[in-house]
Design a protein around this motif. Sequence first.
Motif, PDB file in Angstrom:
ATOM      1  N   ALA A  86     -23.725  12.542  35.797  1.00  0.00           N
ATOM      2  CA  ALA A  86     -23.121  12.381  34.473  1.00  0.00           C
ATOM      3  C   ALA A  86     -21.691  12.909  34.445  1.00  0.00           C
ATOM      4  N   ASP A  87     -20.927  12.355  33.515  1.00  0.00           N
ATOM      5  CA  ASP A  87     -19.624  12.883  33.146  1.00  0.00           C
ATOM      6  C   ASP A  87     -19.782  13.490  31.751  1.00  0.00           C
ATOM      7  N   ILE A  88     -19.273  14.692  31.588  1.00  0.00           N
ATOM      8  CA  ILE A  88     -19.316  15.375  30.295  1.00  0.00           C
ATOM      9  C   ILE A  88     -17.871  15.615  29.876  1.00  0.00           C
ATOM     10  N   ILE A  89     -17.498  14.996  28.772  1.00  0.00           N
ATOM     11  CA  ILE A  89     -16.117  15.022  28.302  1.00  0.00           C
ATOM     12  C   ILE A  89     -16.021  15.935  27.093  1.00  0.00           C
ATOM     13  N   LEU A  90     -15.133  16.924  27.157  1.00  0.00           N
ATOM     14  CA  LEU A  90     -14.900  17.823  26.026  1.00  0.00           C
ATOM     15  C   LEU A  90     -13.497  17.599  25.490  1.00  0.00           C
ATOM     16  N   CYS A  91     -13.391  17.429  24.186  1.00  0.00           N
ATOM     17  CA  CYS A  91     -12.086  17.242  23.555  1.00  0.00           C
ATOM     18  C   CYS A  91     -11.572  18.608  23.096  1.00  0.00           C
ATOM     19  N   THR A  92     -10.525  19.069  23.753  1.00  0.00           N
ATOM     20  CA  THR A  92      -9.966  20.395  23.484  1.00  0.00           C
ATOM     21  C   THR A  92      -9.609  20.587  22.012  1.00  0.00           C
ATOM     22  N   LYS A  97     -10.775  23.478  17.072  1.00  0.00           N
ATOM     23  CA  LYS A  97     -10.861  23.428  15.609  1.00  0.00           C
ATOM     24  C   LYS A  97     -12.240  23.885  15.143  1.00  0.00           C
ATOM     25  N   GLU A  98     -13.294  23.392  15.801  1.00  0.00           N
ATOM     26  CA  GLU A  98     -14.647  23.788  15.422  1.00  0.00           C
ATOM     27  C   GLU A  98     -14.887  25.280  15.648  1.00  0.00           C
ATOM     28  N   ALA A  99     -14.410  25.795  16.754  1.00  0.00           N
ATOM     29  CA  ALA A  99     -14.586  27.225  17.038  1.00  0.00           C
ATOM     30  C   ALA A  99     -13.959  28.059  15.926  1.00  0.00           C
ATOM     31  N   GLN A 100     -12.762  27.675  15.514  1.00  0.00           N
ATOM     32  CA  GLN A 100     -12.089  28.405  14.445  1.00  0.00           C
ATOM     33  C   GLN A 100     -12.870  28.285  13.136  1.00  0.00           C
ATOM     34  N   SER A 105     -15.711  32.283  19.279  1.00  0.00           N
ATOM     35  CA  SER A 105     -14.663  32.221  20.293  1.00  0.00           C
ATOM     36  C   SER A 105     -14.674  30.832  20.927  1.00  0.00           C
ATOM     37  N   VAL A 106     -13.521  30.403  21.404  1.00  0.00           N
ATOM     38  CA  VAL A 106     -13.424  29.114  22.093  1.00  0.00           C
ATOM     39  C   VAL A 106     -14.352  29.118  23.309  1.00  0.00           C
ATOM     40  N   GLU A 107     -14.436  30.258  23.985  1.00  0.00           N
ATOM     41  CA  GLU A 107     -15.290  30.361  25.169  1.00  0.00           C
ATOM     42  C   GLU A 107     -16.766  30.148  24.808  1.00  0.00           C
ATOM     43  N   GLU A 108     -17.237  30.816  23.771  1.00  0.00           N
ATOM     44  CA  GLU A 108     -18.640  30.655  23.374  1.00  0.00           C
ATOM     45  C   GLU A 108     -18.934  29.233  22.908  1.00  0.00           C
ATOM     46  N   HIS A 109     -18.024  28.659  22.153  1.00  0.00           N
ATOM     47  CA  HIS A 109     -18.245  27.294  21.657  1.00  0.00           C
ATOM     48  C   HIS A 109     -18.221  26.294  22.820  1.00  0.00           C
TER      49      HIS A 109
END
Length: 156
Positions: A86-92, A97-100, A105-109
């Motif tokens: 699989a390819d897993i794509i994350l949109c930075t 925005k969701e983490a905030q 934290s961005v790391e946990e999210h």
Amino acid sequence: MSEKNKLSLSVQYPDTRLATVITRPKIRRWVQAALLAPAELTIRFVDLDEGRTLNRDYREKDYATNVLTFAYNEGEELSDDEPTRADIILCTDVLEKEAQEQQKSVEEHTAHLIVHGVLHAQGYDHMDDEEATEMEDLETEILATLGIGDPYADQK
């Protein structure tokens, strides 16, 4: 490494904003925690434009989403030693925005989204309430082993 967790991992940062924070060793640890079988995975961090294009072209939804999973052997019966691919794509932009918004934290999210994507790659889904509950419970359990709190706590 057990055969169960045999992993071939590629990490791509065409959007480099998180490359120094969300490192390959962290990603490998998060992926390993969610693996139920051998896997060949690519984790790719993209910007808003690429995220939107992929979501539009493959899901017919004209917006960027936090994580997309392209499971290449979805629905196939795999032997015990045959890897999930699989390819897993994350949109930075979306994940930051969701983490905030969720005060995480961005790391946990990011860890949560990677675990979520890896479970999708292995056949988990959340199309109905029962599947959603099963997947969310498994995500919460996996994240707890990584020292990360329940991402769904606010929704319960």
